[in-house]
Design a protein around this motif. Structure first.
Motif: not given
Length: 174
Positions: A16-19, A118-119, A121, A147, A151-153
């Motif tokens: 998630r964006r929050n890690g 990335d934008e 999903g 990922r 969080g990297e592809q």
């Protein structure tokens, strides 16, 4: 009857964006409209069973599936359906540059793909693919990224459907 290619289930680890990490069961149901269901699977201890089901599906579905490395832009794995629609065997494609199965115009899209994934999903688009014998065919392509912990592809999962048969009646009617 049930067509094998109508449903695709994946077990993914989503950052998630929050890690924080979400272990998700993702299910694609392709009917009149594609439905995607995501379920938190963190509490479910059936990873091995799901992996086995995914491996069977990967082998038997009629939809072409490719796993590629987004940095090197090479094919890491393809299923038998993908190989067949591109005119070869699985061994012919593993390690090949992704651009090798695309017309030059379709290959141009690869650069922008990482950003689009990335934008959004998940991206879906039409493309022109090249068989080993040099002939081409129209395809619909759907791609998403798995990922790593940062969080990297890590890999792109791509589903390819040959549109040749679907386009034939359209051309005849025109």
């Amino acid at each position: 009857g049930l067509r094998v290619s109508d449903t695709l289930s994946l077990r993914l680890r989503v950052v998630r964006r929050n890690g924080t990490l979400l272990r998700a069961d993702v299910r694609f149901d392709a009917g009149d409209e594609t439905r995607v269901t995501v379920r938190d699977a963190s509490s479910v201890g059936v990873t091995d069973e799901l992996r086995a089901q995914w491996e069977v599906l990967f082998q038997v579905t009629r939809r072409g599936i490719a796993v590629s490395d987004p940095r090197a832009k090479v094919l890491v794995a393809v299923n038998p359906a993908y190989a067949a629609m591109h005119g070869g065997t699985v061994e012919d494609f593993v390690g090949l540059p992704v651009a090798a199965v695309l017309t030059p115009r379709s290959a141009e899209r690869l650069e922008a793909l990482a950003g689009e994934i990335d934008e959004a999903g998940f991206v879906a688009y039409e493309s022109e693919h090249v068989r080993l014998d040099g002939s081409t065919f129209p395809a619909t392509v759907e791609s998403m990224a798995t990922r790593d912990e940062a969080g990297e592809q890590r890999y792109w999962l791509t589903w390819v459907e040959d549109l040749t048969e679907r386009r034939r009646p359209e051309r005849a009617a025109a």
